[in-house]
Design an enzyme around this catalytic site. Structure first.
Site, PDB file in Angstrom:
ATOM      1  N   SER A  24       0.856  -1.189   0.000  1.00  0.00           N
ATOM      2  CA  SER A  24       0.000   0.000   0.000  1.00  0.00           C
ATOM      3  C   SER A  24       0.883   1.227   0.000  1.00  0.00           C
ATOM      4  O   SER A  24       1.581   1.485   0.977  1.00  0.00           O
ATOM      5  CB  SER A  24      -0.909   0.002   1.231  1.00  0.00           C
ATOM      6  OG  SER A  24      -1.616   1.228   1.332  1.00  0.00           O
ATOM      7  N   THR A  40      -5.005   2.490   3.219  1.00  0.00           N
ATOM      8  CA  THR A  40      -6.124   1.874   2.515  1.00  0.00           C
ATOM      9  C   THR A  40      -7.071   1.237   3.541  1.00  0.00           C
ATOM     10  O   THR A  40      -6.719   0.256   4.190  1.00  0.00           O
ATOM     11  CB  THR A  40      -5.616   0.824   1.513  1.00  0.00           C
ATOM     12  OG1 THR A  40      -4.598   1.423   0.707  1.00  0.00           O
ATOM     13  CG2 THR A  40      -6.732   0.321   0.637  1.00  0.00           C
ATOM     14  N   GLU A  98       5.080   1.631  -7.616  1.00  0.00           N
ATOM     15  CA  GLU A  98       4.772   0.349  -8.245  1.00  0.00           C
ATOM     16  C   GLU A  98       5.997  -0.262  -8.911  1.00  0.00           C
ATOM     17  O   GLU A  98       6.266  -1.465  -8.773  1.00  0.00           O
ATOM     18  CB  GLU A  98       3.639   0.535  -9.255  1.00  0.00           C
ATOM     19  CG  GLU A  98       2.338   0.917  -8.578  1.00  0.00           C
ATOM     20  CD  GLU A  98       1.403   1.726  -9.448  1.00  0.00           C
ATOM     21  OE1 GLU A  98       1.747   2.004 -10.624  1.00  0.00           O
ATOM     22  OE2 GLU A  98       0.329   2.098  -8.958  1.00  0.00           O
TER      23      GLU A  98
END
Length: 151
Positions: free
Chosen positions: A52, A57, A118
């Site tokens: 995350s 989240t 990412e």
């Protein structure tokens, strides 16, 4: 540790987590992506890896709490080591990145949204795979023995 499970906050990061789980499976480890129909139950001593970027989240917080209630160990991969998820975790890995809700900061990255996190997550996971391969004395050729063959 019997199982390793991952859960990731968003689609692109999920692809990174799935790639990681696939490589763990190629090494003969029991690894699953949370939410998939073939995911095993989490048991005491299992590892849950949560990716995350924000670490905030809301849907992941009860999953982390449940994993810990079941006796699992929780690792959080995030850009925010003081986030709610990071504070709940047993282990925190801080990666570079800019929160997706912020516009790209020229002095940190020109990439949009969560791209840096990412991409770095995929490199981090690959580095872990290489370390595990070394520890287990595996090579890519050996791992191909568990690669899909119905393609």
């Amino acid at each position: 540790m019997t199982h390793i499970q991952t859960i990731i906050e968003e689609l692109t990061a999920t692809v990174m987590g799935k790639a990681f789980v696939m490589r763990l499976m190629h090494m003969g480890l029991d690894a699953y992506v949370v939410g998939e129909t073939v995911t095993a139950n989490l048991r005491e001593g299992d590892l849950l890896i949560v990716g995350s970027g924000s670490g905030e989240t809301k849907t992941l917080i009860p999953i982390v709490e449940k994993a810990q209630q079941l006796g699992g160990t929780v690792a959080v991969v995030t850009i925010n080591p003081t986030s709610t998820l990071a504070l709940l975790a047993d282990l925190v890995v801080k990666l570079p990145g800019v929160p997706k809700e912020q516009t790209a900061l020229a002095d940190e990255t020109v990439q949009p949204m969560g791209s840096l996190f990412e991409q770095t997550m995929l490199l981090f996971y690959d580095a872990l795979i290489l370390q595990i391969m070394e520890d287990k004395q595996l090579d890519s050729q050996t791992m191909y023995g568990k690669h899909a063959n119905l393609e």
